[in-house]
Design a protein around this motif. Structure first.
Motif, short mmCIF file in Angstrom:
data_model
loop_
_atom_site.label_atom_id
_atom_site.label_comp_id
_atom_site.label_asym_id
_atom_site.label_seq_id
_atom_site.Cartn_x
_atom_site.Cartn_y
_atom_site.Cartn_z
N TRP A 173 0.84 -1.21 0.00
CA TRP A 173 0.00 0.00 0.00
C TRP A 173 0.87 1.25 0.00
O TRP A 173 0.61 2.20 -0.73
CB TRP A 173 -0.92 -0.01 1.22
N GLN A 174 1.92 1.23 0.80
CA GLN A 174 2.79 2.40 0.90
C GLN A 174 3.52 2.66 -0.42
O GLN A 174 3.67 3.81 -0.84
CB GLN A 174 3.79 2.21 2.04
N GLU B 226 2.42 1.85 -3.40
CA GLU B 226 1.43 2.30 -4.38
C GLU B 226 1.02 3.75 -4.16
O GLU B 226 0.82 4.51 -5.11
CB GLU B 226 0.19 1.41 -4.33
N THR B 227 0.88 4.14 -2.91
CA THR B 227 0.37 5.48 -2.59
C THR B 227 1.48 6.51 -2.45
O THR B 227 1.23 7.72 -2.61
CB THR B 227 -0.43 5.45 -1.28
N HIS C 206 -3.58 12.44 1.13
CA HIS C 206 -4.13 11.26 0.46
C HIS C 206 -5.61 11.09 0.83
O HIS C 206 -6.45 10.83 -0.06
CB HIS C 206 -3.32 10.04 0.89
N ASN D 143 -9.25 9.41 -1.19
CA ASN D 143 -8.82 8.02 -1.13
C ASN D 143 -9.24 7.39 0.20
O ASN D 143 -9.10 8.01 1.26
CB ASN D 143 -7.30 7.92 -1.29
N ASP E 86 -4.69 -1.20 5.81
CA ASP E 86 -3.61 -0.40 5.22
C ASP E 86 -2.65 0.10 6.28
O ASP E 86 -1.43 0.15 6.05
CB ASP E 86 -4.20 0.80 4.47
#
Length: 310
Positions: A148-149, A151-152, A163, A168, A222
């Motif tokens: 997740w980290q 990707e974001t 974010h 999101n 997440d």
């Protein structure tokens, strides 16, 4: 505990031939009479290790020690020290300032400034001395699933707020205790400015500890939450999200001693290990007890020997 001569030098200078003639003196030095020092401490892994570090150092300096480690929580240890039922335990600067002194409105983000503030108040109000501060901060930490980290690109809580504000959704594994605590996650949305976007945040209630770290690692959530010296930070493959605006209260530990129980030898014995206790070291020691299930007294002793302190 009464003030005495340098016990370490006296004990090491006393040979076998002198034991008979100095038996009365040695009885005092080996824990007889009023020379014992009572060591308290809180009942979780890190505090047990710190208590035993103190116990080993004091015993090595020639003091008799009454072991009251694992005495209880914040209040029990504070009251025992104030009332003279114990002579020493380790406390955290943030706990001392905000909890025991009741100065919740004073948010001090500089470790040295916070230390000086709490140390001065303790000495004035309680006759309790804060010795040297260790260089680790056992404050809260936000953990993140690594995929997740990646990707974001979220690396900081400021970035996390952006974010969330961009629409999101995030899932966050956290206990009600953290949500209800205004200095933990409770008031953080207001501080970082994403309070109007909380519809994008889903809290998954779960205990803080191994279950939380595993859920983050496996992508069930997440984000998670823990403490900076948690051994699970080494055990699990999780990322962290930097508290870049220093929202979380800082918690640096130091040995506390009643003035009546403090002499130069006690000061020297308890101060000696503190500079060696950085974050990585504390995580490793915690892991040896909490993950590897080793005895905290033995872990403390082995570490002190490895550092040349025993």
């Amino acid at each position: 505990m009464t003030t005495s001569v340098n016990r370490r030098r006296l004990l090491k200078a006393t040979g076998a031939g002198a034991l008979g003639s100095t038996a009365g003196c040695l009885a005092l030095l080996d824990g007889g009479g009023g020379d014992d020092i009572t060591v308290g401490g809180k009942e979780f892994t890190e505090q047990l290790i710190l208590s035993y570090i103190s116990i080993h150092m004091l015993e090595d300096a020639g003091y008799g020690v009454d072991d009251s480690s694992g005495l209880g929580g914040n209040t029990a240890n504070h009251e025992a020290l104030v009332q003279g039922e114990t002579d020493h335990y380790w406390e955290y600067t943030g706990t001392g300032l905000n909890y025991h002194l009741g100065l919740e409105d004073e948010k001090i983000t500089d470790p040295d400034e916070q230390y000086q503030r709490v140390a001065g108040e303790y000495e004035d109000e309680h006759g309790i001395v804060w010795l040297d501060m260790a260089p680790f901060n056992n404050t809260y930490v936000v953990t993140a699933n690594q995929e997740w980290q990646a990707e974001t690109g979220v690396e900081t809580i400021t970035g996390l707020a952006e974010h969330i504000n961009d629409g999101n959704e995030v899932t966050w594994g956290v206990s009600n205790q953290y949500l209800e605590n205004p200095t933990a996650l409770g008031d953080m949305p207001e501080f970082y400015g994403y309070e109007d976007s909380m519809d994008n945040v889903t809290y998954e209630e779960m205990a803080i500890g191994t279950i939380n770290y595993r859920a983050v690692e496996e992508g069930e959530v997440d984000l998670g939450v823990g403490f900076q010296t948690d051994p699970q930070l080494q055990q699990f493959d999780v990322g962290t999200v930097e508290d870049d605006e220093t929202w979380f209260v800082i918690y640096y530990p130091a040995p506390l001693v009643r003035e009546e129980a403090l002499d130069d030898d006690v000061r020297e014995a308890l101060n000696a290990p503190t500079e060696h206790l950085d974050t990585e070291t504390m995580q490793q020691l915690n892991a040896e007890v909490a993950v590897d299930e080793q005895d905290p007294r033995a872990v403390a002793e082995d570490w002190l020997k490895s550092e040349g302190l025993l």
